[in-house]
Design a protein around this motif. Sequence first.
Motif, PDB file in Angstrom:
ATOM      1  N   ASN A  36       0.832  -1.216   0.000  1.00  0.00           N
ATOM      2  CA  ASN A  36       0.000   0.000   0.000  1.00  0.00           C
ATOM      3  C   ASN A  36       0.861   1.259   0.000  1.00  0.00           C
ATOM      4  N   CYS A  62       2.981   4.861   1.974  1.00  0.00           N
ATOM      5  CA  CYS A  62       2.789   6.002   2.880  1.00  0.00           C
ATOM      6  C   CYS A  62       1.613   6.876   2.472  1.00  0.00           C
ATOM      7  N   PHE A 105      -1.480   5.262   3.567  1.00  0.00           N
ATOM      8  CA  PHE A 105      -1.643   5.370   5.020  1.00  0.00           C
ATOM      9  C   PHE A 105      -2.251   6.719   5.394  1.00  0.00           C
ATOM     10  N   SER A 106      -1.805   7.778   4.727  1.00  0.00           N
ATOM     11  CA  SER A 106      -2.337   9.110   5.005  1.00  0.00           C
ATOM     12  C   SER A 106      -3.809   9.214   4.618  1.00  0.00           C
ATOM     13  N   PRO A 140      -4.041   0.705   5.647  1.00  0.00           N
ATOM     14  CA  PRO A 140      -2.844   0.142   6.293  1.00  0.00           C
ATOM     15  C   PRO A 140      -1.611   0.238   5.401  1.00  0.00           C
ATOM     16  N   ASN A 141      -0.465   0.449   6.026  1.00  0.00           N
ATOM     17  CA  ASN A 141       0.807   0.568   5.316  1.00  0.00           C
ATOM     18  C   ASN A 141       1.793  -0.436   5.881  1.00  0.00           C
ATOM     19  N   GLN A 174       1.536  -1.115   9.753  1.00  0.00           N
ATOM     20  CA  GLN A 174       0.863  -0.147  10.627  1.00  0.00           C
ATOM     21  C   GLN A 174      -0.580   0.041  10.166  1.00  0.00           C
ATOM     22  N   PRO A 177      -3.725   2.606  10.495  1.00  0.00           N
ATOM     23  CA  PRO A 177      -3.965   3.995  10.907  1.00  0.00           C
ATOM     24  C   PRO A 177      -5.048   4.093  11.967  1.00  0.00           C
ATOM     25  N   TYR A 181       2.796   7.528  12.853  1.00  0.00           N
ATOM     26  CA  TYR A 181       2.964   6.089  12.641  1.00  0.00           C
ATOM     27  C   TYR A 181       2.997   5.324  13.958  1.00  0.00           C
ATOM     28  N   ARG A 198       0.396  -1.768  15.413  1.00  0.00           N
ATOM     29  CA  ARG A 198       1.759  -1.775  14.874  1.00  0.00           C
ATOM     30  C   ARG A 198       2.318  -3.189  15.005  1.00  0.00           C
TER      31      ARG A 198
END
Length: 419
Positions: free
Chosen positions: A227, A229, A232-233, A237-238, A337, A339, A379, A385
């Motif tokens: 996926n 960054c 993630f924003s 999920p990243n 991670q 979010p 993060y 996590r």
Amino acid sequence: MKQCKVIVVIHRFGDYILGGFVNYGQVIDHSGNQVIYMVNARGHQDIKDYEGQAARVHELADIEDYAVLETLMKNTVEEYGPVDLLIAMSEYDLINAAKLRTQFGIQGTSQEKVALYRDKIVMKKRLQADGLRIPKFLDYTDPEAAIAFAEEVGYPIILKPKLGAASQGVKQANDRTELEEALASIEQANETDNYQCEEFITGPIFHIDGLVQRGELQFIAISQYVNGCLAFSQGIPNGSFIVTDRLPLKNRLTRFTEAVLHSLELHDGCFHLEVIDRHGAEAVFLEIGARMGGAETPFLTLELYGVNLCEEWIKIELGTFEKLHFAQTGIHGGLLQFPEPPCVPAEVVHVTSLKGLIPEIFHEQIPVPGEIMDGKGSYYHISGRYMFRGESEAKVEAAIHKAIDLFRIEAKPLEPSHI
């Protein structure tokens, strides 16, 4: 020859995430050198165990206030003599540290050179001049020029802050209508001078983390994003998994990394490089930071390889670095991670633990019921996590996807006044 060095450390870490990750007391000889710390409250707490060994500790209300840093540096020079080394580990302290080095004649990355690792326009112009593949880009000045650029290179188009990190402020426009909306928000926020436009490149994205000394790679780990960054924003999920079994790809991206470091004159220190692999045959530069990667990257590197990127970086700057010894094969791992919930601010009701469900997971950090998510977790203070270790690259990748499928969090929205 001067034996006792004057060493200034700007340190802001010290929360429940990065607290204790770097131990200056073990890496720097405090008895043989004059060590002066400039810290915020969290950073001060982080050095409590050995602050008595320091020559001086200055706690700053705002560690990014350059005028205060400048005054403290002047006082340091008057009291202890010229500063030999200035250490700053955080992405957000690199520019101020470079300005101080330039102003006070301290060795290391100067104000002019730090732009190669912080300003995305400057770094890409240098790489372009040296013949490395970069996305087509435009230094944003006005909406009309941005629209003309997009019509030339095609949609989607990426709008990215020149000095940003972790995809903060990054916008993707898939057509002219979305581009005009994004540009209007940039203009309204008075961010015109801070943005660039960039060609969208299709292909898997990799983050490459390592250490370089005297122009030679001392450690490198190449990881493919799941996926990424930007996703993630946007609430997705990243994750990433280390490239260990695809040796031709690993070797090709290693060579590209060496070319980037050489072009940008990053001869000593730590780096976090992001690259797109276009059509499985061409590495395309995205951006680089002269610092360690975020999220679980430094912790996973320590767990899998026994390499503390921060402490080894300091040793490189001190001149005390010794060749690292770690397993070159048989290490397979990754990170993930989740979010914060989309309804922030919110109170956590329940989170499903995955540690017993997926054998590759060896570390899990999830919030407890009653914990408040405020939308500012970056993060770290987030829904989940994870770190993974597996028998192969493919098994780690599969475990990450399985974790994404199984993860569940329940949270109830709160009014902002409840934070």
